[in-house]
Design a protein around this motif. Sequence first.
Motif, PDB file in Angstrom:
ATOM      1  N   TRP A   3     -40.471  -4.100   1.083  1.00 43.42           N
ATOM      2  CA  TRP A   3     -40.253  -4.353  -0.336  1.00 43.42           C
ATOM      3  C   TRP A   3     -40.191  -5.857  -0.581  1.00 43.42           C
ATOM      4  O   TRP A   3     -39.614  -6.599   0.217  1.00 43.42           O
ATOM      5  CB  TRP A   3     -38.961  -3.691  -0.796  1.00 43.42           C
ATOM      6  CG  TRP A   3     -39.070  -2.204  -0.874  1.00 43.42           C
ATOM      7  CD1 TRP A   3     -38.626  -1.304   0.052  1.00 43.42           C
ATOM      8  CD2 TRP A   3     -39.670  -1.446  -1.914  1.00 43.42           C
ATOM      9  NE1 TRP A   3     -38.916  -0.022  -0.367  1.00 43.42           N
ATOM     10  CE2 TRP A   3     -39.552  -0.085  -1.573  1.00 43.42           C
ATOM     11  CE3 TRP A   3     -40.293  -1.780  -3.110  1.00 43.42           C
ATOM     12  CZ2 TRP A   3     -40.033   0.938  -2.371  1.00 43.42           C
ATOM     13  CZ3 TRP A   3     -40.767  -0.758  -3.912  1.00 43.42           C
ATOM     14  CH2 TRP A   3     -40.636   0.582  -3.544  1.00 43.42           C
ATOM     15  N   THR A  20     -39.598  -0.310  -7.480  1.00 45.28           N
ATOM     16  CA  THR A  20     -38.282   0.300  -7.568  1.00 45.28           C
ATOM     17  C   THR A  20     -37.669  -0.148  -8.880  1.00 45.28           C
ATOM     18  O   THR A  20     -37.599  -1.344  -9.151  1.00 45.28           O
ATOM     19  CB  THR A  20     -37.366  -0.139  -6.404  1.00 45.28           C
ATOM     20  OG1 THR A  20     -37.912   0.323  -5.182  1.00 45.28           O
ATOM     21  CG2 THR A  20     -35.970   0.422  -6.560  1.00 45.28           C
ATOM     22  N   ILE A  22     -34.324   0.197 -11.669  1.00 41.73           N
ATOM     23  CA  ILE A  22     -32.896   0.492 -11.730  1.00 41.73           C
ATOM     24  C   ILE A  22     -32.619   1.159 -13.068  1.00 41.73           C
ATOM     25  O   ILE A  22     -32.857   0.576 -14.127  1.00 41.73           O
ATOM     26  CB  ILE A  22     -32.068  -0.788 -11.572  1.00 41.73           C
ATOM     27  CG1 ILE A  22     -32.415  -1.470 -10.235  1.00 41.73           C
ATOM     28  CG2 ILE A  22     -30.582  -0.472 -11.655  1.00 41.73           C
ATOM     29  CD1 ILE A  22     -31.800  -2.835 -10.066  1.00 41.73           C
ATOM     30  N   GLN A  27     -28.833   4.319 -10.681  1.00 46.22           N
ATOM     31  CA  GLN A  27     -29.726   5.036  -9.776  1.00 46.22           C
ATOM     32  C   GLN A  27     -31.037   4.285  -9.648  1.00 46.22           C
ATOM     33  O   GLN A  27     -31.511   3.661 -10.592  1.00 46.22           O
ATOM     34  CB  GLN A  27     -29.974   6.440 -10.319  1.00 46.22           C
ATOM     35  CG  GLN A  27     -30.862   7.291  -9.445  1.00 46.22           C
ATOM     36  CD  GLN A  27     -31.031   8.692 -10.011  1.00 46.22           C
ATOM     37  OE1 GLN A  27     -30.192   9.194 -10.753  1.00 46.22           O
ATOM     38  NE2 GLN A  27     -32.128   9.322  -9.674  1.00 46.22           N
ATOM     39  N   ARG A  28     -31.657   4.357  -8.482  1.00 50.84           N
ATOM     40  CA  ARG A  28     -32.942   3.707  -8.251  1.00 50.84           C
ATOM     41  C   ARG A  28     -34.023   4.765  -8.080  1.00 50.84           C
ATOM     42  O   ARG A  28     -33.803   5.779  -7.447  1.00 50.84           O
ATOM     43  CB  ARG A  28     -32.879   2.814  -7.026  1.00 50.84           C
ATOM     44  CG  ARG A  28     -32.012   1.584  -7.241  1.00 50.84           C
ATOM     45  CD  ARG A  28     -31.772   0.839  -5.981  1.00 50.84           C
ATOM     46  NE  ARG A  28     -31.159  -0.446  -5.943  1.00 50.84           N
ATOM     47  CZ  ARG A  28     -30.415  -1.068  -6.815  1.00 50.84           C
ATOM     48  NH1 ARG A  28     -30.166  -0.540  -7.942  1.00 50.84           N
ATOM     49  NH2 ARG A  28     -29.882  -2.250  -6.609  1.00 50.84           N
ATOM     50  N   GLU A  29     -35.197   4.488  -8.676  1.00 49.96           N
ATOM     51  CA  GLU A  29     -36.337   5.397  -8.577  1.00 49.96           C
ATOM     52  C   GLU A  29     -37.586   4.581  -8.314  1.00 49.96           C
ATOM     53  O   GLU A  29     -37.643   3.392  -8.624  1.00 49.96           O
ATOM     54  CB  GLU A  29     -36.496   6.206  -9.856  1.00 49.96           C
ATOM     55  CG  GLU A  29     -35.332   7.131 -10.127  1.00 49.96           C
ATOM     56  CD  GLU A  29     -35.536   8.011 -11.344  1.00 49.96           C
ATOM     57  OE1 GLU A  29     -36.651   7.998 -11.921  1.00 49.96           O
ATOM     58  OE2 GLU A  29     -34.585   8.705 -11.716  1.00 49.96           O
ATOM     59  N   CYS A  30     -38.615   5.234  -7.747  1.00 47.68           N
ATOM     60  CA  CYS A  30     -39.883   4.567  -7.443  1.00 47.68           C
ATOM     61  C   CYS A  30     -40.991   5.089  -8.351  1.00 47.68           C
ATOM     62  O   CYS A  30     -41.058   6.292  -8.612  1.00 47.68           O
ATOM     63  CB  CYS A  30     -40.279   4.819  -5.991  1.00 47.68           C
ATOM     64  SG  CYS A  30     -39.154   4.066  -4.820  1.00 47.68           S
ATOM     65  N   TYR A  31     -41.829   4.191  -8.795  1.00 48.58           N
ATOM     66  CA  TYR A  31     -42.971   4.518  -9.650  1.00 48.58           C
ATOM     67  C   TYR A  31     -44.143   3.630  -9.285  1.00 48.58           C
ATOM     68  O   TYR A  31     -43.968   2.547  -8.732  1.00 48.58           O
ATOM     69  CB  TYR A  31     -42.642   4.280 -11.135  1.00 48.58           C
ATOM     70  CG  TYR A  31     -41.642   5.239 -11.698  1.00 48.58           C
ATOM     71  CD1 TYR A  31     -42.063   6.447 -12.242  1.00 48.58           C
ATOM     72  CD2 TYR A  31     -40.283   4.953 -11.684  1.00 48.58           C
ATOM     73  CE1 TYR A  31     -41.141   7.348 -12.761  1.00 48.58           C
ATOM     74  CE2 TYR A  31     -39.360   5.849 -12.201  1.00 48.58           C
ATOM     75  CZ  TYR A  31     -39.795   7.034 -12.731  1.00 48.58           C
ATOM     76  OH  TYR A  31     -38.890   7.921 -13.233  1.00 48.58           O
ATOM     77  N   VAL A  48     -37.144  -3.736 -13.052  1.00 48.00           N
ATOM     78  CA  VAL A  48     -37.837  -3.585 -11.768  1.00 48.00           C
ATOM     79  C   VAL A  48     -37.193  -4.564 -10.799  1.00 48.00           C
ATOM     80  O   VAL A  48     -37.113  -5.761 -11.075  1.00 48.00           O
ATOM     81  CB  VAL A  48     -39.352  -3.865 -11.903  1.00 48.00           C
ATOM     82  CG1 VAL A  48     -40.025  -3.862 -10.533  1.00 48.00           C
ATOM     83  CG2 VAL A  48     -40.005  -2.838 -12.819  1.00 48.00           C
ATOM     84  N   SER A  49     -36.705  -4.054  -9.673  1.00 50.75           N
ATOM     85  CA  SER A  49     -36.017  -4.916  -8.712  1.00 50.75           C
ATOM     86  C   SER A  49     -36.923  -5.386  -7.585  1.00 50.75           C
ATOM     87  O   SER A  49     -36.736  -6.482  -7.062  1.00 50.75           O
ATOM     88  CB  SER A  49     -34.792  -4.216  -8.135  1.00 50.75           C
ATOM     89  OG  SER A  49     -35.171  -3.042  -7.451  1.00 50.75           O
ATOM     90  N   TRP A  51     -41.054  -4.573  -5.387  1.00 49.00           N
ATOM     91  CA  TRP A  51     -42.360  -3.910  -5.367  1.00 49.00           C
ATOM     92  C   TRP A  51     -42.957  -4.010  -3.969  1.00 49.00           C
ATOM     93  O   TRP A  51     -42.497  -4.804  -3.140  1.00 49.00           O
ATOM     94  CB  TRP A  51     -43.302  -4.533  -6.405  1.00 49.00           C
ATOM     95  CG  TRP A  51     -43.630  -5.970  -6.126  1.00 49.00           C
ATOM     96  CD1 TRP A  51     -42.886  -7.074  -6.469  1.00 49.00           C
ATOM     97  CD2 TRP A  51     -44.760  -6.478  -5.430  1.00 49.00           C
ATOM     98  NE1 TRP A  51     -43.486  -8.216  -6.037  1.00 49.00           N
ATOM     99  CE2 TRP A  51     -44.649  -7.883  -5.388  1.00 49.00           C
ATOM    100  CE3 TRP A  51     -45.858  -5.882  -4.828  1.00 49.00           C
ATOM    101  CZ2 TRP A  51     -45.595  -8.693  -4.771  1.00 49.00           C
ATOM    102  CZ3 TRP A  51     -46.799  -6.692  -4.212  1.00 49.00           C
ATOM    103  CH2 TRP A  51     -46.667  -8.080  -4.199  1.00 49.00           C
TER     104      TRP A  51
END
Length: 64
Positions: A3, A20, A22, A27-31, A48-49, A51
């Motif tokens: 990352w 990733t 926030i 909660q963290r999610e991936c797109y 976005v934290s 990539w």
Amino acid sequence: MNWIPVSERLPKVGESVLVTIIMPDGQRECYVSEWMYNKWSGVCGFEVSAWMPLPEPYKEGLND
């Protein structure tokens, strides 16, 4: 692949990458997203934290 924090650098404009985000509850999610026009596409304004480049697509017979 590792990352890359957005504080260190951003991807090339228009390059599809995995990000990733926030969520408001932490909660963290991936797109999959792209950096375009000084913003991330498709993440609805969430922070976005980090990539990373997308992995190579699955190829039948090569990944078995």
